[in-house]
Design an enzyme around this catalytic site. Structure first.
Site, PDB file in Angstrom:
ATOM      1  N   TYR A  48       7.767  -9.649 -54.212  1.00  0.00           N
ATOM      2  CA  TYR A  48       8.551 -10.466 -54.780  1.00  0.00           C
ATOM      3  C   TYR A  48       8.579  -9.976 -56.331  1.00  0.00           C
ATOM      4  O   TYR A  48       9.710 -10.237 -56.800  1.00  0.00           O
ATOM      5  CB  TYR A  48       7.626 -11.746 -54.976  1.00  0.00           C
ATOM      6  CG  TYR A  48       8.154 -12.915 -55.703  1.00  0.00           C
ATOM      7  CD1 TYR A  48       9.210 -13.959 -55.000  1.00  0.00           C
ATOM      8  CD2 TYR A  48       8.035 -13.275 -56.839  1.00  0.00           C
ATOM      9  CE1 TYR A  48       9.937 -14.950 -55.911  1.00  0.00           C
ATOM     10  CE2 TYR A  48       8.680 -14.310 -57.646  1.00  0.00           C
ATOM     11  CZ  TYR A  48       9.397 -15.152 -57.200  1.00  0.00           C
ATOM     12  OH  TYR A  48       9.847 -16.195 -57.643  1.00  0.00           O
ATOM     13  N   VAL A  92      22.119 -15.133 -47.401  1.00  0.00           N
ATOM     14  CA  VAL A  92      22.600 -14.677 -48.620  1.00  0.00           C
ATOM     15  C   VAL A  92      22.412 -12.984 -48.325  1.00  0.00           C
ATOM     16  O   VAL A  92      22.730 -12.015 -48.842  1.00  0.00           O
ATOM     17  CB  VAL A  92      22.094 -14.666 -50.106  1.00  0.00           C
ATOM     18  CG1 VAL A  92      22.396 -16.343 -50.433  1.00  0.00           C
ATOM     19  CG2 VAL A  92      20.600 -14.586 -50.157  1.00  0.00           C
TER      20      VAL A  92
END
Length: 257
Positions: free
Chosen positions: A162, A65
């Site tokens: 993250y 992706v």
């Protein structure tokens, strides 16, 4: 009464579909009558899942992706073969842990490329198709669900990359929801706590387990099957008047307005 969560006849792209949450979502999509378009870098696992679900119920597309061109070309191939994409679950993600002062540029960028830019590339490519379909007079469902995390709301020690990416996903969700609502596209996010997947194995074991568990009022971690259901709710017409929202699925780990 028709099941309000039915996905009958709908084509749903699921990224990170080879295992964990993505696999659980893909399986539930098919159980609810939809077709799962599986995306992941793990080609062998992806093909095995597609075979298990059946050729009429699932298509496998192996790739990253983080590759914007590949994402756009894959969306075009799916539309050419299946006619339309009605749903997208932006679930693909990776973890590369390091404390802030020790994090390398590469460790930072790897997570941003997949967990934030990858979400954008998929949202953009599928969204282009959905709004073009709407402009052509097609009023069939169009729903995007972005997988965020409580790390994007509370921060995460040792995972600033993250946490930053997952916080960014909330911004992507709200902006896309505002831009596309008038053209029939709903965009929402889900914020998970700790789900029992390979990616959370470290924090579910050893010295970390008790600390994290003590912060969850319901006193347990969730399973992929359990969290797949709210995702499919947002995909379905049961959520037809829901857009721009962040649904917490975390056992009470994060509670707030």
């Amino acid at each position: 009464m028709k099941n309000p969560m039915s996905l009958e006849g709908l084509n749903v792209v699921v990224t990170g579909a080879a295992q964990g949450i993505g696999e659980a979502v893909a399986r539930l999509v098919v159980e609810l009558g939809g077709r799962a378009i599986l995306i992941d870098r793990q080609a062998d696992k992806l093909e095995a899942l597609a075979a298990a679900l059946g050729a009429d119920a699932a298509d496998a597309h192996a790739g990253s992706v983080a590759d914007a061109r590949w994402v756009q070309e894959t969306v075009e191939r799916v539309v050419a073969r299946r006619g339309a994409i009605h749903g997208l679950v932006n679930n693909a993600g990776i973890v590369r842990a390091a404390m802030i002062d020790k994090m390398s540029a590469d460790t930072w960028q790897q997570v941003i490329d997949v967990n934030l830019s990858g979400v954008f590339w998929c949202l953009q490519a599928v969204g282009r198709h959905m709004i073009a379909r709407f402009d052509a007079g097609d009023r069939s469902p169009a729903s995007i669900v972005n997988v965020s995390s409580d790390a994007g709301r509370r921060g995460s020690i040792g995972q600033i990359n993250y946490g930053a990416a997952k916080s960014g996903v909330l911004g992507l969700t709200m902006s896309a929801a505002r831009e596309w609502a008038a053209r029939g596209v709903r965009v929402n996010s889900v914020c998970f706590g700790v789900v029992e997947t390979p990616m959370t194995e470290t924090i579910r074991s050893g010295k970390f387990r008790d600390r994290y568990m003590s912060l969850v009022p319901m006193g347990r971690f969730s399973t992929p099957d359990e969290v797949s259901q709210p995702v499919c709710f947002l995909l379905s017409q049961a959520a037809s008047y829901v857009t721009g929202q962040h649904l917490s699925v975390n056992g009470g780990y994060h509670i707030g307005i």
